[in-house]
Design a protein around this motif. Structure first.
Motif, PDB file in Angstrom:
ATOM      1  N   ARG A  86       7.967   5.022  -8.011  1.00 17.78           N
ATOM      2  CA  ARG A  86       9.158   5.009  -6.740  1.00 17.78           C
ATOM      3  C   ARG A  86      10.679   4.741  -7.654  1.00 17.78           C
ATOM      4  N   GLU A  87      10.713   4.554  -8.610  1.00 21.89           N
ATOM      5  CA  GLU A  87      11.831   4.344  -9.510  1.00 21.89           C
ATOM      6  C   GLU A  87      11.855   5.237 -10.664  1.00 21.89           C
ATOM      7  N   LEU A 102      -1.302   6.890   0.488  1.00 24.30           N
ATOM      8  CA  LEU A 102      -2.567   6.309   0.558  1.00 24.30           C
ATOM      9  C   LEU A 102      -2.757   5.955   2.000  1.00 24.30           C
ATOM     10  N   LEU A 103      -1.724   5.650   2.607  1.00 22.69           N
ATOM     11  CA  LEU A 103      -1.465   5.217   3.861  1.00 22.69           C
ATOM     12  C   LEU A 103      -1.781   6.380   4.637  1.00 22.69           C
ATOM     13  N   HIS A 104      -1.298   7.365   4.601  1.00 20.64           N
ATOM     14  CA  HIS A 104      -1.147   8.685   5.101  1.00 20.64           C
ATOM     15  C   HIS A 104      -2.632   9.340   5.188  1.00 20.64           C
ATOM     16  N   ALA A 105      -3.039   9.356   3.783  1.00 17.97           N
ATOM     17  CA  ALA A 105      -4.373  10.087   3.516  1.00 17.97           C
ATOM     18  C   ALA A 105      -5.490   9.180   4.434  1.00 17.97           C
ATOM     19  N   LEU A 106      -5.246   7.714   4.623  1.00 15.18           N
ATOM     20  CA  LEU A 106      -6.647   6.972   5.125  1.00 15.18           C
ATOM     21  C   LEU A 106      -6.383   7.224   6.523  1.00 15.18           C
ATOM     22  N   LEU A 107      -5.200   7.121   7.184  1.00 14.70           N
ATOM     23  CA  LEU A 107      -5.190   7.473   8.780  1.00 14.70           C
ATOM     24  C   LEU A 107      -5.681   8.865   9.056  1.00 14.70           C
ATOM     25  N   SER A 108      -5.256   9.908   8.188  1.00 15.31           N
ATOM     26  CA  SER A 108      -5.532  11.349   8.322  1.00 15.31           C
ATOM     27  C   SER A 108      -7.197  11.398   8.397  1.00 15.31           C
ATOM     28  N   PRO A 125       7.522  -3.899  -3.237  1.00 15.77           N
ATOM     29  CA  PRO A 125       7.966  -3.061  -4.414  1.00 15.77           C
ATOM     30  C   PRO A 125       9.362  -3.078  -4.764  1.00 15.77           C
ATOM     31  N   GLU A 126      10.042  -2.878  -3.756  1.00 13.14           N
ATOM     32  CA  GLU A 126      11.542  -2.251  -3.821  1.00 13.14           C
ATOM     33  C   GLU A 126      12.117  -3.685  -4.674  1.00 13.14           C
ATOM     34  N   PHE A 127      11.996  -4.864  -4.143  1.00  8.13           N
ATOM     35  CA  PHE A 127      12.508  -5.853  -4.741  1.00  8.13           C
ATOM     36  C   PHE A 127      12.080  -6.091  -6.365  1.00  8.13           C
ATOM     37  N   LEU A 174       0.842  -1.243  -0.015  1.00  7.63           N
ATOM     38  CA  LEU A 174      -0.064   0.046   0.025  1.00  7.63           C
ATOM     39  C   LEU A 174       0.855   1.076   0.047  1.00  7.63           C
ATOM     40  N   PRO A 175       0.659   2.251  -1.097  1.00  8.33           N
ATOM     41  CA  PRO A 175       1.523   3.292  -0.987  1.00  8.33           C
ATOM     42  C   PRO A 175       1.540   4.339   0.245  1.00  8.33           C
ATOM     43  N   ALA A 176       2.685   4.755   0.474  1.00  8.26           N
ATOM     44  CA  ALA A 176       2.754   5.505   1.756  1.00  8.26           C
ATOM     45  C   ALA A 176       1.841   6.716   1.705  1.00  8.26           C
TER      46      ALA A 176
END
Length: 320
Positions: free
Chosen positions: A250-251, A106-112, A227-229, A102-104
């Protein structure tokens, strides 16, 4: 004895110092009111009103009881409010699972969003794959989970399903990156970097079925858990990936290209147990879908041509 009710009656009589007027204000006959005050006096073992004169007067005990009664009734109302909010899912702790990718943002938006709309609710987030979430939900150690569909959902309800467009992630130096969009059949000969089947078996199998049906049979499947791998394998030329554009962003050395006809979509929805459901679970599901949809709409506006990283189809689905 309903102490709170008797105390409320007492306070009205203490205010009016007249049983008849107090009974009118309370919308009841005078005899039941007098009986209520008498019962309160018996329970407390004191006399609250001096009835020996023509005018009713408070005794010393009655005067003292006024403040205590008000405090007790206010405390009872606060208790009722807290319990009601907890029952509505506005208080307490919600144990929620989300996918590891889950993209950061989106996670921030959801918690906010949750903090703004349900400030009394604490969300305890766990990073789990779809398969892990389904297992933990089955043991009642999770209240709600955001999972990939299709998925085996026995005894689970689900919220709105949001469809997210998948495209091809490949090195910018790859010849295919020169195209504005790609046919799946054009990927023939490439390895496919994909999440492990154990993470979401139903979705894993469905994705490969879609590829084969449109002429793409991967030469080899390589698994990436994060995702990084995945992006590292793509950059190294060890395969292409079918992912959200947000992953590719991200890249900067990889490109994301939409697939002709937009045939591949990742479907996400929150699920929770039908029996013993946490009262905040449906609200979490709704807010999650709204946040994902809003993020997709913002990205579409920011992308030339309006394609956006996620072509979101917001599909409300009732409990099954």
């Amino acid at each position: 004895m309903d102490l709170a009710r008797h105390l409320r009656y007492f306070l009205v009589v203490a205010q009016e110092l007249h049983f008849g007027r107090a009974a009118e204000l309370l919308g009841m006959a005078q005899p039941p009111l007098s009986q209520s005050v008498q019962r309160l006096e018996r329970e407390l073992g004191v006399t609250l009103f001096d009835r020996s004169r023509r005018q009713v007067e408070l005794t010393a005990a009655g005067t003292l009881l006024i403040d205590q009664a008000r405090r007790m009734l206010a405390a009872e109302e606060r208790l009722r409010t807290v319990i009601r909010k907890a029952g509505d899912g506005d208080l307490g702790t919600l144990r929620a699972g989300v996918p590891p990718d889950l993209p950061a943002t989106l996670l921030h938006a959801l918690l906010s969003r949750i903090e703004a709309e349900i400030p009394g609710l604490t969300v305890d987030l766990l990073e789990l794959t779809t398969a892990e979430q389904l297992r933990v939900l089955d043991t009642s150690n999770l209240d709600v989970g955001l999972v990939d569909h299709p998925a085996a959902l026995p005894d689970l309800a689900h919220g709105p399903i949001v469809d997210l467009e998948l495209g091809v992630v490949l090195p910018r130096t790859d010849a295919l990156a020169r195209s504005s969009e790609l046919e799946l059949a054009e990927l023939t000969g490439h390895d496919l970097v994909l999440f492990p089947r154990a993470a979401a078996p139903d979705w894993h199998d469905r994705l490969l079925e879609h590829c084969r049906a449109r002429g793409f049979v991967p030469a080899r499947i390589r698994h990436a858990r994060n995702p990084e791998f995945l992006l590292g394998l793509v950059l190294a030329g060890h395969g292409i990936a079918l992912e959200l554009e947000s992953t590719a962003r991200r890249e900067p050395r990889v490109a994301w290209r939409p697939i002709t006809g937009r045939p591949l979509r990742r479907r996400l929805a929150a699920v929770w147990p039908v029996t013993g459901a946490h009262p905040a679970a449906p609200r979490f599901a709704q807010l999650t879908a709204e946040v994902i949809t809003a993020d997709g709409a913002r990205s579409a506006l920011a992308t030339p041509g309006g394609a956006g990283p996620w072509s979101v189809v917001y599909t409300p689905r009732p409990r099954e």
